[in-house]
Motif scaffolding. Structure first.
Motif, PDB file in Angstrom:
ATOM      1  N   ARG A 228     -14.144 -57.866  48.904  1.00  0.00           N
ATOM      2  CA  ARG A 228     -14.362 -56.416  49.058  1.00  0.00           C
ATOM      3  C   ARG A 228     -13.276 -55.800  49.945  1.00  0.00           C
ATOM      4  O   ARG A 228     -12.768 -54.716  49.657  1.00  0.00           O
ATOM      5  N   GLY A 229     -12.941 -56.488  51.021  1.00  0.00           N
ATOM      6  CA  GLY A 229     -11.906 -55.963  51.916  1.00  0.00           C
ATOM      7  C   GLY A 229     -10.568 -55.841  51.239  1.00  0.00           C
ATOM      8  O   GLY A 229      -9.822 -54.889  51.477  1.00  0.00           O
ATOM      9  N   ALA A 230     -10.230 -56.802  50.365  1.00  0.00           N
ATOM     10  CA  ALA A 230      -8.952 -56.741  49.660  1.00  0.00           C
ATOM     11  C   ALA A 230      -8.905 -55.540  48.737  1.00  0.00           C
ATOM     12  O   ALA A 230      -7.887 -54.840  48.647  1.00  0.00           O
ATOM     13  N   LEU A 231     -10.023 -55.277  48.007  1.00  0.00           N
ATOM     14  CA  LEU A 231     -10.048 -54.136  47.096  1.00  0.00           C
ATOM     15  C   LEU A 231     -10.000 -52.821  47.852  1.00  0.00           C
ATOM     16  O   LEU A 231      -9.409 -51.841  47.382  1.00  0.00           O
ATOM     17  N   GLU A 232     -10.601 -52.786  49.040  1.00  0.00           N
ATOM     18  CA  GLU A 232     -10.689 -51.525  49.781  1.00  0.00           C
ATOM     19  C   GLU A 232      -9.485 -51.286  50.699  1.00  0.00           C
ATOM     20  O   GLU A 232      -8.996 -50.166  50.809  1.00  0.00           O
ATOM     21  N   LEU A 233      -9.002 -52.361  51.336  1.00  0.00           N
ATOM     22  CA  LEU A 233      -7.996 -52.173  52.389  1.00  0.00           C
ATOM     23  C   LEU A 233      -6.659 -52.826  52.098  1.00  0.00           C
ATOM     24  O   LEU A 233      -5.680 -52.561  52.787  1.00  0.00           O
ATOM     25  N   GLY A 234      -6.615 -53.721  51.130  1.00  0.00           N
ATOM     26  CA  GLY A 234      -5.355 -54.376  50.831  1.00  0.00           C
ATOM     27  C   GLY A 234      -5.472 -55.881  50.998  1.00  0.00           C
ATOM     28  O   GLY A 234      -6.554 -56.435  51.198  1.00  0.00           O
ATOM     29  N   SER A 235      -4.332 -56.545  50.928  1.00  0.00           N
ATOM     30  CA  SER A 235      -4.275 -58.006  50.913  1.00  0.00           C
ATOM     31  C   SER A 235      -5.007 -58.609  52.105  1.00  0.00           C
ATOM     32  O   SER A 235      -4.995 -58.064  53.215  1.00  0.00           O
ATOM     33  N   ARG A 236      -5.587 -59.774  51.867  1.00  0.00           N
ATOM     34  CA  ARG A 236      -6.329 -60.489  52.896  1.00  0.00           C
ATOM     35  C   ARG A 236      -5.961 -61.974  52.859  1.00  0.00           C
ATOM     36  O   ARG A 236      -5.586 -62.516  51.813  1.00  0.00           O
TER      37      ARG A 236
END
Length: 646
Positions: free
Chosen positions: A112-120
C-alpha cells in the motif's frame, strides 16, 4: 491476425517485454556502480552476482477486490524454484501466502505504501513448500500500465548475506562499507539537468523527500559558480560513463553536503537521454579528514616546536621522522634521501644492545620505557651527549616515539658532586689523621715531662720541647689553611699589594723552612729585577712556603730544592724546582683542586690535607696572576707562579 501469418501480441508479452526493459535498466544502473573505488569492489561483486544473471526473484503484484487486498499476477522461475512450488500454483493468489505469518501484515502495508508514496524497501521471510523459512530483501517499485496500478517487486535471497555478516562480524571496516554502499543515493537526470528519479535515501542525506527533488534542476541545490564549474568538467567516455566527480549540494537546512557522483548516459528511447548514477555522501569523511589534518598540523607544530628532542622510529629502529631539537642535539640531518638512518647507529657502541632490547620489549599496553644512553654528536669533532630518554609504542602504527633530554651538564655535575664528595671524605680522613698525629705527639711528650720532671736529662728535655713546638706549628699551619679556605669561600681572600723587599722575605722563608726540620738542601736565586716587587707580603710568604713544603714533601731527603725569582716582562716569575717523582699524566690540573692529593687517602703517608696547592692558586689569582706545573727535564717537578708587577 494480419496477413494471415502474423501472431497477435498478447498483453502479457508486452508486459513481460516492459518488465524486461525495466530489468535491463536496473542492470545498467547496477553496472554503473562497478566504476566505484577499490573499497567498494566486494559489494559490487555481490551486486553483479545477484542481478547480472537474473539470479534474484521477481514478482508483479496488483490490487485486487476490495481495498487492501492484492494478488500475484507474475513471478519468475527463480522464485518458484526457491519456494519449491509450481508457477501456476502461485499466480492469482495473494502474495501474503508466500510470506511467513509474522511478515504478512508488513508486506501488505509495504505494498500500500508503494502505491501511495512511492518505492519501498522491505526485508521479510518467504515460506517454502516444505515449511522452511527463506529470508529475502525486496524493492517495491510502483508503476502504471494502461491505467492499471501495479507493483514490481525485485528481491533476492539474503540467507548467504546473513551468514556472511555473521562470519564477517569481526571486520568492522568491511561491514561499514557494505552499509554505506547499500545507502548510496541513486538518481536520474535529464539533459536539462532536472531530476527524473531519486532514491528515498536522499531524505537521510539532505533532508529532502524524493518528491521535493524530482522535477527540480540540480542547479537549484548548488552554488551557481560551483554548478558552472561542474558542468565545464563533465565529460563522458566512449561507453557513456563519466568519471567520479566531487562537489557540494545544499541540504534542506541551508548547509552544504559534500558528495561524490558517478554515472552513465542512458538512452530512454524516442531521443530521450538521461544520466543515471549514484551519489555518496562524503560530508562526514571530509569533516573527519579536515579534523585529522588539523590534528596532524597541531601535532607537527608541537613536535617541531618542542624543546625536547624527539624522533619516531620503526620496528627496526630506523628513524622516519625527527624534530629540529633532535637535529640540533645530534648534528644529524634526517629525511634527506637514501636509506633511513638507525637511531642506534648514533649511539655509543656500548649502549646499542640495551636500546635494541628495550625497543623489542615495547608493547602498546605497557607504559613508556625509561632509559639512558650516550649519543655521538656529529660535527667538527665527535663528542658524547648524555641522554635521558622515554620510549613508548604508538598504537596501530608499528612505530615508537623516543623523547630525549640532553643531561650532559647534569651528568657532569653529578659526577663532579660525586668526585667532590669523595675528596671531602678523603679530606676528612686525612685531616683527622693530620690532627691526631701532632696532638698524640704533644700529649705523649707532655705526659713524659710530667712524669719525669727534673729527672729527665736536659738534652732529651730540649728534644721533646722542640718536637712539641714543631707539632704545634704543624697544627697552626693546618688552622691557617682551613682559615684561608674559609676566606676563599666567603670571597674575602683579597691581596693588598705593597712594594716589598723580596730578598729579606726569601731569607725569612728559608729560615722558617730550616726550623721545620726538612732534610733537603734549600737554595734560592733572585734576579735583580725582583729584589723589590709588588705583592701582599703575607700571601707571598704563604705561597713560597706552600711550594717549598710541597717540593720537600715529595723529594728524596738528600736532594736539593731550588727557589728562583725572575723578572720576565711585566711579571715576576716564581719557580720551585725539585727532583721528586713528578705528577702523573692527566693530574697536572687536578693537583690545584681543593682536597686533591696525588695519593689515595687510604695510603696517606705525606703530611698535609690537600689544600696547599689549592691555596697557592688562590693567592696567585688574588694578585691577578696564575700558577702551573711543568715536568722538569731530567726528572722532578717545576711549579711556577706569575705575579703581575705593573
Amino acid at each position: 491476425m494480419k496477413g494471415g501469418g502474423e501472431r497477435k501480441e498478447k498483453p502479457e508479452d508486452r508486459e513481460i517485454a516492459y518488465l524486461r526493459e525495466r530489468l535491463r535498466e536496473l542492470e545498467d544502473l547496477l553496472r554503473q556502480s562497478q566504476s566505484q573505488a577499490e573499497e567498494w569492489r566486494e559489494v559490487s561483486r555481490v551486486v553483479r552476482a545477484l542481478f547480472e544473471d537474473y539470479d534474484g526473484i521477481i514478482l508483479v503484484i496488483e490490487p485486487h477486490g476490495r481495498a487492501g487486498r492484492f494478488r500475484l499476477i507474475n513471478a519468475n522461475h527463480r522464485l518458484c524454484r526457491m519456494l519449491g512450488r509450481e508457477r501456476l500454483s502461485v499466480l492469482g493468489k495473494s502474495p501474503s501466502r508466500l510470506v511467513a505469518p509474522a511478515g504478512r501484515r508488513r508486506l501488505t502495508a509495504a505494498l500500500r505504501g508503494a502505491l501511495e508514496l512511492g518505492s519501498r524497501y522491505l526485508e521479510t521471510e518467504l515460506l517454502a513448500e516444505d515449511g522452511s523459512i527463506i529470508p529475502v530483501e525486496m524493492t517495491l517499485i510502483p508503476y502504471t500500465i494502461r491505467g492499471w496500478r501495479r507493483v514490481l517487486c525485485l528481491g533476492r535471497d539474503i540467507s548467504m548475506r546473513r551468514a556472511a555478516e555473521e562470519a564477517l562480524r569481526s571486520s568492522e571496516e568491511l561491514y561499514r562499507m557494505l552499509v554505506e554502499n547499500i545507502n548510496d543515493v541513486i538518481f536520474s537526470i535529464d539533459t536539462s539537468g532536472k531530476f527524473t528519479y531519486i532514491s528515498p535515501v536522499i531524505e537521510r542525506v539532505s533532508g529532502y523527500r524524493p518528491e521535493e527533488v524530482v522535477g527540480r534542476n540540480l542547479s537549484d541545490f548548488m552554488d551557481p559558480e560551483e554548478h558552472r564549474d561542474l558542468i565545464s568538467r563533465l565529460t563522458f567516455d566512449e561507453n557513456g560513463w563519466h568519471p567520479p566527480m566531487e562537489f557540494r549540494v545544499r541540504d534542506k537546512g541551508g548547509g552544504y553536503r559534500y558528495v561524490r557522483s558517478s554515472g552513465r548516459l542512458m538512452d530512454r528511447g524516442g531521443g530521450a537521454v538521461e544520466i543515471t548514477g549514484n551519489m555518496i555522501d562524503l560530508t562526514e569523511r571530509r569533516r573527519t579528514e579536515l579534523a585529522l589534518r588539523e590534528s596532524e598540523e597541531r601535532y607537527r607544530a608541537v613536535f617541531e616546536a618542542s624543546g625536547t628532542a624527539m624522533c619516531i622510529v620503526d620496528e627496526d629502529g630506523s628513524i622516519n621522522q625527527a624534530n629540529q631539537e633532535f637535529r640540533r642535539m645530534t648534528g644529524h640531518r634526517t629525511g634527506s634521501g637514501g636509506r633511513p638512518r638507525k637511531l642506534e647507529a648514533m649511539m655509543h657502541p656500548d649502549d646499542r644492545e640495551g636500546f635494541r632490547l628495550a625497543l623489542r620489549g615495547l608493547s602498546e599496553d605497557a607504559g613508556p620505557v625509561h632509559l639512558q644512553f650516550r649519543l655521538m654528536r656529529r660535527g667538527g669533532r665527535r663528542e658524547e651527549v648524555q641522554v635521558r630518554a622515554n620510549m613508548a609504542r604508538i598504537p596501530v602504527s608499528g612505530t615508537a616515539i623516543v623523547s630525549m633530554l640532553d643531561v650532559t651538564r647534569e651528568w657532569a655535575y653529578e659526577k663532579t658532586l660525586e668526585e667532590n664528595a669523595r675528596r671531602l671524605r678523603d679530606f676528612l680522613s686525612v685531616a683527622s689523621h693530620e690532627l691526631r698525629h701532632p696532638l698524640a705527639i704533644i700529649k705523649g711528650y707532655a705526659q713524659v715531662l710530667e712524669e719525669m720532671d727534673e729527672g729527665m736529662p736536659p738534652e732529651k728535655r730540649r728534644a721533646a720541647l722542640r718536637s712539641m713546638q714543631q707539632n704545634l706549628e704543624r697544627l697552626g699551619l693546618l688552622g691557617e689553611e682551613l682559615l684561608d679556605v674559609s676566606l676563599i669561600e666567603e670571597r674575602r681572600f683579597t691581596a693588598r699589594r705593597r712594594l716589598l723587599d723580596a730578598s729579606r722575605l726569601v731569607d725569612e722563608v728559608l729560615e722558617e723552612m730550616a726550623g721545620r726540620g726538612w732534610e733537603q738542601e734549600l737554595r734560592a736565586d733572585l734576579d735583580e729585577g725582583v729584589r723589590r716587587m709588588k705583592a701582599d707580603r703575607g700571601m707571598l710568604k704563604r705561597l713560597l712556603i706552600i711550594l717549598l713544603e710541597n717540593a720537600c714533601k715529595y723529594s728524596p731527603p738528600d736532594s736539593t730544592v731550588e727557589l728562583l725569582l725572575q723578572r720576565m716582562g711585566g711579571e715576576a716569575i716564581i719557580s720551585v724546582l725539585d727532583r721528586g717523582p713528578g705528577v702523573p699524566p692527566g693530574q697536572e690540573e687536578l693537583i690545584f683542586h681543593r682536597f686533591y692529593q696525588g695519593e689515595e687517602a687510604a695510603h696517606h703517608s705525606k703530611p698535609g690535607i690537600g689544600l696547599g696547592l689549592y691555596i697557592a692558586r688562590q693567592i696567585a689569582e688574588a694578585h691577578g696572576g696564575r700558577i702551573w706545573y711543568e715536568a722538569r727535564r731530567g726528572g722532578g717537578s717545576a711549579f711556577r707562579a706569575a705575579l703581575p708587577q705593573e
